[in-house]
Scaffold this active site. Structure first.
Site, PDB file in Angstrom:
ATOM      1  CG  HIS A  18      49.757  36.597  33.274  1.00 53.39           C
ATOM      2  ND1 HIS A  18      48.399  36.433  33.378  1.00 53.39           N
ATOM      3  CD2 HIS A  18      49.996  37.905  33.539  1.00 53.39           C
ATOM      4  CE1 HIS A  18      47.835  37.589  33.702  1.00 53.39           C
ATOM      5  NE2 HIS A  18      48.787  38.500  33.800  1.00 53.39           N
ATOM      6  CE  LYS A  42      43.804  45.148  38.372  1.00 54.85           C
ATOM      7  NZ  LYS A  42      44.843  44.351  37.700  1.00 54.85           N
ATOM      8  NE  ARG A  97      48.776  43.941  28.648  1.00 58.21           N
ATOM      9  CZ  ARG A  97      47.734  43.835  29.434  1.00 58.21           C
ATOM     10  NH1 ARG A  97      46.838  42.893  29.223  1.00 58.21           N
ATOM     11  NH2 ARG A  97      47.560  44.671  30.438  1.00 58.21           N
ATOM     12  CB  SER A 134      43.127  38.844  33.677  1.00 53.15           C
ATOM     13  OG  SER A 134      44.426  38.321  33.797  1.00 53.15           O
TER      14      SER A 134
END
Ligand code: PNS
Length: 168
Positions: A18, A42, A97, A134
């Site tokens: 990040h 989440k 990614r 994460s």
């Protein structure tokens, strides 16, 4: 004209991946809002206030070496495009990614453009950080592995504390 962008995410917690995107995005705009967003899909490990603190501490550790103003903020409810309107941002920044990230991000980019004409700029992850997420750093820290290659010292300390508390 001043270019203002928003870089949103759960940042639970912020990683070096990040931070790399923030640094590169800040080269493209005059003002960048890094916004910790509540994602109802989440269950976050860290509270919104803790995540903001970890973003601030990580930025302080790593520094953003250019002239862009970087603002750290939260969005606990409401549409992201409303936040963009409020701060005068015409674009969103997203890192990706792989095609898995793009598949997830593309509909959101299209909806945000439909809703408010806000464009999404995709920045490819530096291959050095292509495998960093994460969720993986939380898993590694919980299993007492070293995460110092993936996160700032502040985040590594917060993850170690959180892992210890979860074992109690
Ligand atoms: O890091 P994440 O959890 O993948 O980030 C997703 C996030 C928070 C950027 C996304 O869920 C979001 O934009 N939420 C804000 C609510 C919103 O505007 N939804 C409609 C357009 S996608």
């Amino acid at each position: 004209m001043s270019k203002i962008a928003v870089y949103p995410g759960s940042f639970d917690p912020i990683t070096l991946g990040h931070l790399d995107i923030i640094g590169r995005a800040a080269l493209l705009v005059n003002e960048l809002h890094v916004v910790v967003v509540h994602n109802p899909n989440k269950q976050p490990r860290f509270s919104s206030a803790e995540r903001v603190e970890l973003v601030r501490a990580s930025l302080a550790e790593h520094g953003i070496h250019n002239n862009a103003k970087v603002v750290v903020d939260t969005l606990d409810s409401g549409l992201l495009v409303n936040y963009c309107r409020m701060v005068g941002a015409s674009m969103l920044i997203k890192g990706f990614r792989s095609n898995v990230d793009l598949d997830y991000e593309l509909p959101m980019a299209q909806v945000n453009r439909d809703l408010a004409g806000v464009e999404t700029i995709f920045i490819p992850a530096n291959p050095e950080h292509g495998h960093v997420s994460s969720s993986l750093v939380k898993q590694v820290a919980d299993l007492e592995g070293s995460v110092t290659k993936y996160v700032s010292h502040a985040v590594a300390r917060a993850l170690a504390t959180s892992a210890a508390n979860r074992k109690k």
